[in-house]
Motif scaffolding. Structure first.
Motif, mmCIF file in Angstrom:
data_model
loop_
_atom_site.group_PDB
_atom_site.id
_atom_site.type_symbol
_atom_site.label_atom_id
_atom_site.label_comp_id
_atom_site.label_asym_id
_atom_site.label_seq_id
_atom_site.Cartn_x
_atom_site.Cartn_y
_atom_site.Cartn_z
ATOM 1 N N ALA A 1 1.006 -1.502 0.272
ATOM 2 C CA ALA A 1 0.155 -0.382 0.209
ATOM 3 C C ALA A 1 0.998 1.086 0.224
ATOM 4 O O ALA A 1 2.224 0.804 0.312
ATOM 5 C CB ALA A 1 -0.639 -0.097 0.684
ATOM 6 N N ALA B 1 -1.266 2.537 5.626
ATOM 7 C CA ALA B 1 -2.255 1.799 5.099
ATOM 8 C C ALA B 1 -1.645 0.305 5.216
ATOM 9 O O ALA B 1 -2.418 -0.644 5.211
ATOM 10 C CB ALA B 1 -2.602 1.888 3.605
ATOM 11 N N ASP C 1 -3.059 -2.369 -2.504
ATOM 12 C CA ASP C 1 -4.051 -1.357 -1.584
ATOM 13 C C ASP C 1 -4.190 -0.413 -1.543
ATOM 14 O O ASP C 1 -2.981 0.552 -1.996
ATOM 15 C CB ASP C 1 -4.437 -2.044 -0.205
ATOM 16 C CG ASP C 1 -5.408 -1.674 -0.024
ATOM 17 O OD1 ASP C 1 -6.835 -1.370 -0.391
ATOM 18 O OD2 ASP C 1 -5.671 -1.960 1.213
ATOM 19 N N GLU C 2 -5.242 0.961 -1.349
ATOM 20 C CA GLU C 2 -5.514 1.916 -1.557
ATOM 21 C C GLU C 2 -5.396 2.744 -2.702
ATOM 22 O O GLU C 2 -3.886 3.661 -2.764
ATOM 23 C CB GLU C 2 -4.403 3.176 -0.875
ATOM 24 C CG GLU C 2 -5.389 2.206 0.893
ATOM 25 C CD GLU C 2 -6.395 2.984 0.862
ATOM 26 O OE1 GLU C 2 -6.941 4.400 0.258
ATOM 27 O OE2 GLU C 2 -7.605 3.129 1.993
ATOM 28 N N MET D 1 -4.444 6.546 -4.081
ATOM 29 C CA MET D 1 -3.541 7.580 -3.866
ATOM 30 C C MET D 1 -1.920 7.145 -4.976
ATOM 31 O O MET D 1 -1.353 8.600 -4.294
ATOM 32 C CB MET D 1 -2.828 7.277 -2.512
ATOM 33 C CG MET D 1 -3.835 7.167 -1.357
ATOM 34 S SD MET D 1 -3.240 6.792 0.153
ATOM 35 C CE MET D 1 -2.148 8.521 0.149
ATOM 36 N N GLY E 1 -8.993 0.088 -4.499
ATOM 37 C CA GLY E 1 -8.959 1.469 -4.415
ATOM 38 C C GLY E 1 -10.863 1.697 -4.300
ATOM 39 O O GLY E 1 -11.416 1.297 -4.872
ATOM 40 N N GLN F 1 -12.955 8.294 -3.857
ATOM 41 C CA GLN F 1 -12.026 9.446 -3.373
ATOM 42 C C GLN F 1 -10.872 10.179 -3.543
ATOM 43 O O GLN F 1 -10.866 10.768 -4.740
ATOM 44 C CB GLN F 1 -10.513 8.277 -2.165
ATOM 45 C CG GLN F 1 -11.629 7.780 -1.361
ATOM 46 C CD GLN F 1 -10.493 7.006 -0.065
ATOM 47 O OE1 GLN F 1 -9.846 6.886 0.150
ATOM 48 N NE2 GLN F 1 -11.564 5.953 0.197
ATOM 49 N N GLN G 1 -4.930 10.855 3.306
ATOM 50 C CA GLN G 1 -5.333 9.933 2.498
ATOM 51 C C GLN G 1 -4.846 8.602 2.742
ATOM 52 O O GLN G 1 -3.349 8.614 3.019
ATOM 53 C CB GLN G 1 -4.426 9.950 0.629
ATOM 54 C CG GLN G 1 -5.809 10.838 0.349
ATOM 55 C CD GLN G 1 -5.169 11.508 -1.118
ATOM 56 O OE1 GLN G 1 -4.280 12.231 -1.020
ATOM 57 N NE2 GLN G 1 -5.403 10.978 -2.147
ATOM 58 N N GLY G 2 -5.289 6.975 2.593
ATOM 59 C CA GLY G 2 -4.377 5.762 2.968
ATOM 60 C C GLY G 2 -4.323 5.999 4.296
ATOM 61 O O GLY G 2 -4.647 4.650 4.534
ATOM 62 N N GLU H 1 -6.690 5.378 8.483
ATOM 63 C CA GLU H 1 -7.731 5.518 9.352
ATOM 64 C C GLU H 1 -7.127 5.511 10.564
ATOM 65 O O GLU H 1 -6.540 5.122 10.579
ATOM 66 C CB GLU H 1 -8.654 3.665 8.806
ATOM 67 C CG GLU H 1 -9.597 3.573 7.831
ATOM 68 C CD GLU H 1 -10.518 1.939 7.480
ATOM 69 O OE1 GLU H 1 -9.681 1.632 8.674
ATOM 70 O OE2 GLU H 1 -10.829 2.627 6.119
ATOM 71 N N THR I 1 -14.017 11.617 1.443
ATOM 72 C CA THR I 1 -12.425 10.870 1.696
ATOM 73 C C THR I 1 -12.863 11.473 3.509
ATOM 74 O O THR I 1 -12.167 10.375 4.076
ATOM 75 C CB THR I 1 -11.420 11.766 0.407
ATOM 76 O OG1 THR I 1 -11.358 11.489 -0.541
ATOM 77 C CG2 THR I 1 -10.393 11.400 1.264
ATOM 78 N N ARG J 1 -12.150 8.381 6.455
ATOM 79 C CA ARG J 1 -10.694 8.407 7.928
ATOM 80 C C ARG J 1 -11.548 8.010 8.909
ATOM 81 O O ARG J 1 -10.642 6.712 9.612
ATOM 82 C CB ARG J 1 -10.595 9.286 7.464
ATOM 83 C CG ARG J 1 -9.968 9.701 6.427
ATOM 84 C CD ARG J 1 -9.231 9.367 5.127
ATOM 85 N NE ARG J 1 -10.046 8.729 4.392
ATOM 86 C CZ ARG J 1 -10.290 7.460 4.153
ATOM 87 N NH1 ARG J 1 -8.594 6.710 4.080
ATOM 88 N NH2 ARG J 1 -11.316 6.846 3.059
#
Length: 726
Positions: free
Chosen positions: A377, A382, A426-427, A430, A453, A457, A657-658, A660, A683, A687
């Motif tokens: 990621a 991420a 993943d993600e 971005m 992804g 976003q 971004q990416g 949480e 976005t 999160r």
């Protein structure tokens, strides 16, 4: 650091000791004995190159450091060749010259007096007449002196033309003794090749060197600058008319003249002209090649059968789901079947639609068959989350590609590819064009790739939007999951996110009972700041049990302004970490033990990247260093690295971004108008893993949901993927 003492002044004298010097930034701490004073003083500032024994002239102010006492904080430091027998002896014995200590330095000064540098430069063989100096050592001394002299001459030249010490240090580090000649030949190369030198600085220097305002060299550089600025806004190109208009405004030159030089730049391939749709556009050559390289590499990778099919494995999604105990809905089974038959596949969808479940199902099916699986990621957070949700090792893309630490290059490439049968990314939304190209080049031809992804976003911070372009092209197998599953549908965060994505204002009324999504009104900035502090420090910890320092993240659209990240960080730092056991002030910011911080530039050597979050664990004033824990990894940095750190109690939505977080507070107000967009709000809300709240004005939420204009990026990747010649 507490300031002291008054008006700007100038002091000069020999450098007794170089306590610290960072050649890349020029930051230095020196012990200097000023003329007319008996005792040496500490001088802190920036200088390109410095050695004990040299005489410096520093302009600045006195300040009182709580840990080190009085220091002279220099705005500017200039160095000159050492003067007098004592200064020359200190300079030669400073350790800068191989094999020359204090005793040998004294012998050289006794033998040649103050003419010793002329001897070193013009007749170094004479040095071997001094006991202890061999001919090889004499040659080495002459070489070091030549380097010292060229460095000093370059610094004098650059600073004499208006560049600061840190800029001069960066230029000399890159170009060495050729610096003056290269600058005279093309001053605009400074802006193209030297990090930290902007077009304005290079242009000002060019004017001093006599470059005419309408010269082809200046106009060509101006066009380059306009395309570079567009790159910073996420574009891979600009419409030709817009680019020449911007260049005319930047340079103060008639647009007709700009068009004339643009035609020359195109003819000589310093700029590429091609169409995006029906629009003639200008590209920087390297970025044009990057996007085309992505298209060609994807086509090559997508050809043929996936490695498990090549091994004769007959894999049934229904059988695998039953065996693993996973319950997959019809849409997920269809997507899994597509993944099993595809060599390159795109998986997209919003929160709660089962992207993670589907990815896990594929991995569980393939893992028992001896296939090599690699997961990655774009960010540390991420990749850590990917590891947690799959139970397999995941890493950042940079670590997977094995960063060289030199200019952001990678050890893994087409000649040294990643070893894998399946690469899960993943993600993917971005990933910008340059990183996507590097990743695809390093993917072995026989491997399958799954890009996962949320295409709705925010796009990448860097140029291009490869994941969205790949989906838009319809040239690659794509599964777009849309069904929100029952458990996820119970989350008001998920319902709010999908409402925003449909162009609907989420429910902002106060919920009855507990919820995971709230709107907290605040009609003016002062009230908003106060509520952010109170909710973060008091209300959320008391009601939900979250740690305000480690589990609550404040998000805002902008860095500046009364509700920007910088202002919010000061208020939150004062509330959450008011009395740290140790602190240091640098570059206008106070950093304390316990502070949450973010890296703002890539540090390939330490493997810390732009956007990585950490906590300051220790500050050592004596060693001028601090220790920060980034995602479980302890990193030691010198104080000079603080210019690449920012407080991170609050961060911009783009920087989140990416990532949480257990809980997020999104600050949204009318003052953020220029940034308010649907994908920005979407976005931000997504999160929050267990709690999301918006603090601000309802009208700002409505504006963000309504605004979708201004989100287009100029990129040609979609067309290349959709055309045979791509």
């Amino acid at each position: 650091m507490e300031s002291g003492l008054g008006l700007e002044e100038t002091l000069s004298g020999p450098v007794e000791r170089v306590i610290f010097h960072a050649p890349d930034t020029g930051f230095a701490v020196l012990r200097v004995r000023p003329v007319g004073r008996r005792e040496s003083v500490a001088v802190v500032g920036r200088i390109g190159a410095v050695t004990a024994g040299e005489t410096i002239e520093a302009t600045g102010v006195w300040r009182n450091d709580p840990n080190h006492g009085p220091q002279f904080q220099a705005r500017e430091i200039k160095a000159a060749a050492p003067e007098g027998a004592a200064g020359i002896e200190a300079f030669l014995g400073s350790g800068a010259f191989p094999g020359v200590g204090r005793a040998t330095a004294r012998k050289l000064v006794l033998a040649f007096g103050e003419e010793v540098f002329d001897v070193i430069e013009r007749a170094p063989a004479r040095l071997s007449r001094v006991a202890g100096i061999t001919s090889a050592k004499a040659k080495a001394i002459a070489e070091v002196w030549g380097e010292q002299k060229s460095a000093r001459e370059a610094m004098v030249f650059l600073q004499g033309h208006g560049l600061g010490p840190a800029q001069a240090a960066a230029i000399y580090k890159a170009w060495g003794a050729a610096t003056p000649a290269r600058v005279r030949a093309d001053p605009y190369a400074l802006a193209r090749e030297i990090k930290g030198i902007g077009f304005a600085s290079a242009d000002a220097l060019a004017q001093k060197l006599g470059v005419a305002p309408d010269s082809p060299q200046r106009i060509g550089a101006g066009l380059w600058r306009v395309l570079e600025e567009a790159l910073g806004d996420g574009h891979c190109a600009l419409p030709r008319a817009e680019a020449t208009e911007r260049a005319a405004h930047l340079l103060g030159v008639d647009q007709t003249k700009i068009e004339e030089i643009a035609a020359q730049e195109i003819a000589e391939k310093r700029v590429i002209l091609d169409r995006i749709g029906e629009e003639p556009c200008l590209f920087q050559p390297w970025l044009y090649a990057t996007e085309r390289g992505i298209s060609r590499r994807l086509r090559d990778l997508a050809a043929g059968a996936p490695p498990w099919s090549a091994r004769g494995l007959a894999l049934s999604p229904e059988e695998a789901a039953a065996r693993s105990g996973m319950k997959l809905e019809a849409s997920q089974l269809a997507a899994l079947r597509l993944a099993l038959s595809s060599k390159v596949m795109l998986l997209t969808g919003g929160p709660g639609v089962g992207k993670t479940t589907l990815t896990n199902a594929l991995l569980r099916m393939l893992e028992p068959h001896g296939l090599t699986l690699k997961l990655c990621a774009p960010t540390g957070r991420a990749s850590k989350r990917l590891s947690e949700t799959t139970g397999l090792t995941a890493t950042t893309i940079h670590r997977l590609l094995e960063t060289t630490g030199v200019g952001g290059g990678f050890q893994r490439d087409a000649d040294n590819p990643i070893e894998c049968d399946l690469l899960v990314v993943d993600e993917s939304s971005m990933i910008d064009a340059p990183l996507m190209h590097a990743l695809l080049k390093a993917t072995p031809p026989e491997a399958a790739v799954l890009f996962v992804g949320d295409a709705d976003q925010l796009p990448p911070v860097g140029p291009g939007q490869p994941f969205a372009d790949m989906i838009r092209s319809e040239a690659l197998p794509t599964a777009r999951l849309t069904e929100v599953f029952r458990q996820a549908a119970e989350s008001k965060i998920v319902r709010a996110a999908h409402a925003i994505n449909r162009g609907e204002v989420p429910d902002l009324t106060r919920p009855e009972g507990d919820s995971d999504f709230y709107f907290i009104p605040a009609e003016d900035p002062e009230t908003a700041v106060q509520r952010v502090v109170e909710v973060t420090r008091d209300h959320i910890p008391r009601r939900f049990g979250f740690d305000p320092l480690r589990e609550i993240q404040i998000l805002t659209p902008m860095n500046r302004g009364s509700l920007g990240a910088k202002s919010l960080n000061l208020a939150l730092q004062a509330a959450l970490n008011p009395n740290p056991p140790a602190k240091v002030e640098r570059f206008g910011t106070v950093f304390g033990v316990g502070d949450r911080v973010m890296q703002t530039e890539n540090d390939h050597e330490r493997e810390v990247y732009n956007g990585d979050l950490g906590f300051i664990e220790e500050i050592d004033p004596e060693a001028e260093s601090l220790r920060i824990r980034f995602d479980g990894r302890r990193v030691e940095l010198g104080f000079e690295a603080l210019e690449k750190l920012a407080l991170a109690y609050a961060v911009t939505i783009h920087k989140s971004q990416g990532s949480e977080y257990p809980a997020v507070l999104v600050v949204l107000a009318n003052q953020h108008y220029v940034m308010l967009r649907r994908n920005l709000l979407y976005t931000a809300v997504t999160r929050g893993r267990r709690l999301a709240a918006i603090i601000g004005q309802a009208r700002a939420v409505e504006t963000a949901v309504r605004q979708t204009e201004g989100t287009r990026r100029w990129s040609r990747l979609t067309e290349w993927l959709g055309s045979p010649e791509g």
